[in-house]
Write a protein that holds these residues in place. Structure first.
Motif, PDB file in Angstrom:
ATOM      1  N   SER A  41       0.801  -1.225   0.000  1.00 58.76           N
ATOM      2  CA  SER A  41       0.000   0.000   0.000  1.00 58.76           C
ATOM      3  C   SER A  41       0.830   1.270   0.000  1.00 58.76           C
ATOM      4  CB  SER A  41      -0.958   0.002   1.197  1.00 58.76           C
ATOM      5  OG  SER A  41      -0.233   0.005   2.422  1.00 58.76           O
ATOM      6  N   ARG A  80       1.252   3.704  -3.018  1.00 63.39           N
ATOM      7  CA  ARG A  80       0.372   4.830  -3.348  1.00 63.39           C
ATOM      8  C   ARG A  80       1.077   6.153  -3.056  1.00 63.39           C
ATOM      9  NH1 ARG A  80      -3.430   1.421  -0.340  1.00 63.39           N
ATOM     10  NH2 ARG A  80      -4.825   0.334  -1.802  1.00 63.39           N
ATOM     11  N   GLY A 117      -3.798  -7.900  -3.512  1.00 67.15           N
ATOM     12  CA  GLY A 117      -4.931  -7.713  -2.609  1.00 67.15           C
ATOM     13  C   GLY A 117      -4.820  -8.428  -1.286  1.00 67.15           C
ATOM     14  N   ILE A 130      -1.594  -3.980  -2.883  1.00 68.01           N
ATOM     15  CA  ILE A 130      -2.521  -3.274  -3.768  1.00 68.01           C
ATOM     16  C   ILE A 130      -3.427  -4.288  -4.469  1.00 68.01           C
ATOM     17  CG2 ILE A 130      -2.698  -1.740  -5.758  1.00 68.01           C
ATOM     18  CD1 ILE A 130      -1.398  -0.364  -3.393  1.00 68.01           C
ATOM     19  N   ASP A 141      -7.777  -4.498  -8.968  1.00 66.27           N
ATOM     20  CA  ASP A 141      -8.570  -3.487  -9.666  1.00 66.27           C
ATOM     21  C   ASP A 141      -7.999  -2.074  -9.541  1.00 66.27           C
ATOM     22  OD1 ASP A 141      -9.200  -2.926  -7.033  1.00 66.27           O
ATOM     23  OD2 ASP A 141     -11.334  -3.381  -7.210  1.00 66.27           O
ATOM     24  N   GLU A 142      -6.930  -1.913  -8.790  1.00 60.92           N
ATOM     25  CA  GLU A 142      -6.302  -0.597  -8.652  1.00 60.92           C
ATOM     26  C   GLU A 142      -4.991  -0.490  -9.422  1.00 60.92           C
ATOM     27  OE1 GLU A 142      -4.720   2.382  -5.064  1.00 60.92           O
ATOM     28  OE2 GLU A 142      -5.755   0.516  -4.535  1.00 60.92           O
ATOM     29  N   ILE A 143      -4.502  -1.617  -9.914  1.00 60.17           N
ATOM     30  CA  ILE A 143      -3.165  -1.657 -10.514  1.00 60.17           C
ATOM     31  C   ILE A 143      -3.039  -0.701 -11.702  1.00 60.17           C
ATOM     32  CG2 ILE A 143      -1.460  -3.109 -11.690  1.00 60.17           C
ATOM     33  CD1 ILE A 143      -1.780  -3.706  -8.691  1.00 60.17           C
ATOM     34  N   SER A 144      -3.953  -0.782 -12.657  1.00 51.74           N
ATOM     35  CA  SER A 144      -3.827   0.021 -13.879  1.00 51.74           C
ATOM     36  C   SER A 144      -3.844   1.513 -13.591  1.00 51.74           C
ATOM     37  CB  SER A 144      -4.951  -0.337 -14.862  1.00 51.74           C
ATOM     38  OG  SER A 144      -4.780  -1.644 -15.367  1.00 51.74           O
ATOM     39  N   SER A 145      -4.738   1.957 -12.727  1.00 49.72           N
ATOM     40  CA  SER A 145      -4.844   3.387 -12.456  1.00 49.72           C
ATOM     41  C   SER A 145      -3.683   3.889 -11.608  1.00 49.72           C
ATOM     42  CB  SER A 145      -6.177   3.697 -11.768  1.00 49.72           C
ATOM     43  OG  SER A 145      -6.309   2.972 -10.552  1.00 49.72           O
ATOM     44  N   LEU A 146      -3.301   3.132 -10.581  1.00 51.12           N
ATOM     45  CA  LEU A 146      -2.234   3.584  -9.693  1.00 51.12           C
ATOM     46  C   LEU A 146      -0.919   3.739 -10.431  1.00 51.12           C
ATOM     47  CD1 LEU A 146      -1.066   4.251  -6.899  1.00 51.12           C
ATOM     48  CD2 LEU A 146      -0.714   1.791  -6.544  1.00 51.12           C
ATOM     49  N   TYR A 147      -0.563   2.746 -11.233  1.00 49.41           N
ATOM     50  CA  TYR A 147       0.758   2.743 -11.867  1.00 49.41           C
ATOM     51  C   TYR A 147       0.742   3.343 -13.275  1.00 49.41           C
ATOM     52  CZ  TYR A 147       1.777  -0.410  -7.986  1.00 49.41           C
ATOM     53  OH  TYR A 147       1.929  -0.966  -6.734  1.00 49.41           O
TER      54      TYR A 147
END
Length: 267
Positions: free
Chosen positions: A25, A28, A51, A56, A59-65
């Protein structure tokens, strides 16, 4: 014959790349810091652990990185030098598949889990589509790697980071290409309560006009594109079969060779 040498994009001779493992986490906060200072990172993830606990979620991987690179770190993070060939293949290939389903781009790099590797693994990786693999053996120098499958970083972020950054920032001899490669785990900043280390580093080294900020795969692709240039025997012209531009120093003049183009270097 013209004197022709490789430069980094737009004639630069210094590149910075960052490499962080495990996808927890704290990434981020680290990604936000990188974005604030125009710095690019490569983040090595275990697709089978996404997860879980502090990691992380998928479902957050694409947006975060977004704007950075996601790379492989094996599915479950075993000490692969102790693993069978079959397990090594499964750990690497299934990690690629799992990450690629999320990212919709080809995952072509790796950091060795637990820093574990041997000659057998190095020999196997190219057959699994892995074009580079990072170790944990810091060199303390700014050299480009001889072998991307055994890519040694400059330093861990807890080891002389600001001294190395200061030295790197002052390098001005353009006959050399220099790379500062920093690695670590973002959660270490929480454990050590020293986020100021990376904040100060990024503020100092970021947003400079003379540094190329690149992911690991950006560097691999660029150097491979240079190596794939097709020069005439007398270096009077060159053809670039790649899709990306390559910049050259031709008798002290910076020349761009666009992808798919032939360029006259000397008349």
């Amino acid at each position: 014959m013209s004197k022709v040498t490789m430069t980094f994009p737009k004639g630069k001779h210094k590149v910075l790349t960052m490499s962080y493992d495990d996808g927890k986490s704290a990434d981020r906060r680290l990604v936000k810091i990188f974005n604030n200072y125009g710095i690019k990172g490569t983040f090595h993830l275990n697709s089978g652990l996404l997860g879980e606990g502090d990691r992380i979620p998928a479902d957050e991987i694409s947006s975060l990185y977004h704007g950075h690179e996601v790379s492989a770190h094996t599915v479950t993070h075993p000490t692969i030098a102790r693993s069978s060939k079959e397990q090594i293949i499964e750990e690497v290939m299934e990690d690629r598949k799992g990450l690629e389903e999320i990212l919709d781009y080809s995952v072509r790099g790796l950091s060795y889990p637990n820093g574990s590797y041997n000659q057998l693994i190095k020999d196997m990786l190219p057959f699994m589509g892995i074009e580079y693999a990072r170790t944990v053996h810091s060199t303390g120098n700014f050299d480009l790697p001889d072998n991307f499958i055994e890519w040694h970083p400059t330093c861990h972020h807890n080891h002389n980071l600001m001294d190395l950054a200061d030295t790197f920032s002052q390098l001005d001899k353009k006959q050399y290409l220099n790379m500062l490669y920093v690695w670590g785990h973002s959660y270490e900043f929480d454990h050590d309560q020293n986020w100021e280390v990376i904040e100060q580093f990024c503020e100092f080294i970021g947003n400079r006009s003379d540094i190329w900020y690149a992911t690991n795969i950006d560097i691999v692709d660029y150097i491979n594109a240079f190596r794939n240039l097709k020069f005439s025997a007398n270096s009077h012209f060159v053809y670039n079969p790649s899709i990306i531009s390559v910049w050259l120093n031709v008798e002290e003049e910076i020349v761009e060779v666009p992808g798919g183009k032939k360029v006259i270097l000397h008349k």
